[in-house]
Motif scaffolding. Structure first.
Motif, PDB file in Angstrom:
ATOM      1  N   LYS A 165      -0.232  53.502  62.296  1.00  0.00           N
ATOM      2  CA  LYS A 165       1.089  52.992  61.633  1.00  0.00           C
ATOM      3  C   LYS A 165       0.355  53.058  60.236  1.00  0.00           C
ATOM      4  O   LYS A 165      -0.334  52.058  60.629  1.00  0.00           O
ATOM      5  CB  LYS A 165       1.902  51.840  62.513  1.00  0.00           C
ATOM      6  N   PRO A 166       1.930  53.241  59.254  1.00  0.00           N
ATOM      7  CA  PRO A 166       1.061  52.787  57.822  1.00  0.00           C
ATOM      8  C   PRO A 166       0.958  51.053  57.989  1.00  0.00           C
ATOM      9  O   PRO A 166       1.347  50.222  57.967  1.00  0.00           O
ATOM     10  CB  PRO A 166       2.020  53.164  57.135  1.00  0.00           C
ATOM     11  N   ALA A 167      -0.274  50.745  56.487  1.00  0.00           N
ATOM     12  CA  ALA A 167      -0.261  49.224  56.973  1.00  0.00           C
ATOM     13  C   ALA A 167       0.134  49.071  54.912  1.00  0.00           C
ATOM     14  O   ALA A 167       0.718  49.449  54.692  1.00  0.00           O
ATOM     15  CB  ALA A 167      -1.483  49.157  56.596  1.00  0.00           C
ATOM     16  N   ALA A 168       0.368  47.529  54.843  1.00  0.00           N
ATOM     17  CA  ALA A 168       0.909  47.135  53.875  1.00  0.00           C
ATOM     18  C   ALA A 168       0.545  47.563  52.447  1.00  0.00           C
ATOM     19  O   ALA A 168      -1.146  46.729  52.765  1.00  0.00           O
ATOM     20  CB  ALA A 168       1.246  45.528  53.759  1.00  0.00           C
ATOM     21  N   GLN A 169       0.592  47.586  51.662  1.00  0.00           N
ATOM     22  CA  GLN A 169      -0.309  47.854  50.562  1.00  0.00           C
ATOM     23  C   GLN A 169      -0.971  46.225  49.862  1.00  0.00           C
ATOM     24  O   GLN A 169      -2.330  46.898  49.364  1.00  0.00           O
ATOM     25  CB  GLN A 169       0.834  48.267  49.045  1.00  0.00           C
ATOM     26  N   VAL A 170      -0.722  45.191  50.426  1.00  0.00           N
ATOM     27  CA  VAL A 170      -1.328  44.011  49.969  1.00  0.00           C
ATOM     28  C   VAL A 170      -2.960  43.824  50.529  1.00  0.00           C
ATOM     29  O   VAL A 170      -3.761  43.836  49.859  1.00  0.00           O
ATOM     30  CB  VAL A 170      -0.411  42.603  50.585  1.00  0.00           C
TER      31      VAL A 170
END
Length: 373
Positions: free
Chosen positions: A295-300
């Motif tokens: 699942k995609p991870a936050a840019q942070v």
């Protein structure tokens, strides 16, 4: 005048009696001014800040009659010095006036860098020139300062009808003399307002300089984030991440950027119209070293990886100013001798909740692929 009864001789014998004599002198001055104002309403209404100072000198000299004070030693001080009038070397009078019908005004700087040497006891002589008849009050200087406001520098606010223990020094838990002689009075005041805001559950920060140290001073000009060079942007972003790690938490939706925004403005005079872009611009992480994530991870998390070495360098050898800011804004870091490790623990909790192997990513510095949300 008998030399044994002059104010200098009295000071040497009993300083308390000398202070009482000065209080009596100022009460007589107040009475003279009020009596003459009633008899010469028009003349007193036309006084201004400058002419009231000279008028005050004349009336203080008149009040010296039958007192231990020498009228020849009552002098108006030239230039921008504090206080405006000096009497017999050790006593001062600060003169303020308003054309309005109230007893409040803006006073002098809290720093008192222009204070005249040897002056110990100061009174406020205040002329209220509004209303039907001009009126005057004389009170100890420290007893009428109720708050601090900022024009071009932090200045006291005056209220000549202030109640006992309502002065700003009582509120800050100090005394006027302790405050004015402190090597860092601005920081004392700043901390008071910071703690007051916390107690009132307000997210506020005083915007004045953090100290009087020229090396730590910032520009008086407000700047936009986009106008900064890349090096300053990187340094400020790293400090923001250290001081306010709540902004790095993808799960936190409300108010997480407020402290960052306030700190950039109040401590650095930097306005960030799009504060979210410092943490979320560029979309989500979809691939790591070419391998697609479940699942995609936050840019942070990419930003944390990118800045980890900068942050480690800052926390390994922090400046005195940085340590003070950590103590104020993120003291949990001080619980661990290794502040970087403590900071990393905070970020790792956010990562675990998002199934991100953050420590591994920081160690390996992998290549990320992104997609827009």
């Amino acid at each position: 005048m008998n030399n044994d009864n002059n104010i200098i001789a009295i000071r040497k014998k009993d300083i308390t009696l000398a202070h009482e004599a000065f209080a009596d002198l100022m009460k007589k001055t107040e009475d003279i001014l009020n009596q003459e104002a009633k008899a010469n309403i028009h003349a007193y209404k036309t006084l201004n800040a400058s002419t009231l100072e000279q008028c005050a000198v004349d009336k203080i000299k008149a009040a010296c009659l039958n007192s231990p004070f020498n009228p020849d030693e009552v002098k108006l001080v030239a230039g921008q010095r504090f206080p405006d009038i000096v009497a017999n070397q050790y006593y001062g009078v600060e003169v303020k006036t308003t054309k309005e019908n109230h007893w409040t005004s803006t006073g002098s700087s809290i720093v008192e860098s222009t204070r005249i040497e040897n002056v110990e006891d100061i009174y406020m002589l205040f002329g209220k020139l509004g209303g039907n008849v001009p009126q005057f009050k004389c009170r100890p200087y420290q007893d009428v300062l109720y708050d601090i406001a900022v024009t071009h520098s932090p200045r006291y606010l005056i209220n000549m009808e202030l109640g006992e223990k309502d002065d700003i020094f009582s509120k800050m838990g100090t005394t006027y003399d302790c405050f004015r002689t402190s090597p860092d009075s601005i920081s004392i005041a700043r901390n008071y307002y910071r703690e007051r805001a916390k107690a009132q559950n307000k997210q506020e920060m005083p915007w004045w300089l953090t100290s009087d140290n020229v090396e730590n001073a910032h520009s008086f000009n407000i700047r936009l984030w986009n106008s900064l060079d890349l090096q300053e942007k990187r340094e400020l972003r790293a400090k923001c991440m250290i001081l306010f790690p709540e902004a790095l938490n993808p799960a936190r939706k409300m108010d997480k950027y407020n402290n960052t925004t306030l700190w950039l403005c109040s401590y650095n005079q930097v306005v960030t119209p799009n504060i979210r872009d410092l943490y979320s611009a560029g979309g989500q992480i979809t691939h790591v070293n070419g391998v697609r994530l479940k699942k995609p991870a936050a840019q942070v998390f990419n930003i944390i990886v990118d800045y980890a070495d900068d942050i480690k360098s800052i926390l390994t050898n922090p400046s005195k100013d940085m340590l003070l800011m950590i103590q104020e804004f993120n003291p949990i870091l001080l619980q661990n001798k290794n502040m970087y490790e403590e900071w990393l623990n905070i970020c790792s909790k956010f990562a675990q909740e998002n199934e991100v192997p953050l420590r591994e990513w920081i160690a390996d510095k992998p290549a990320f692929t992104f997609s827009k949300k």
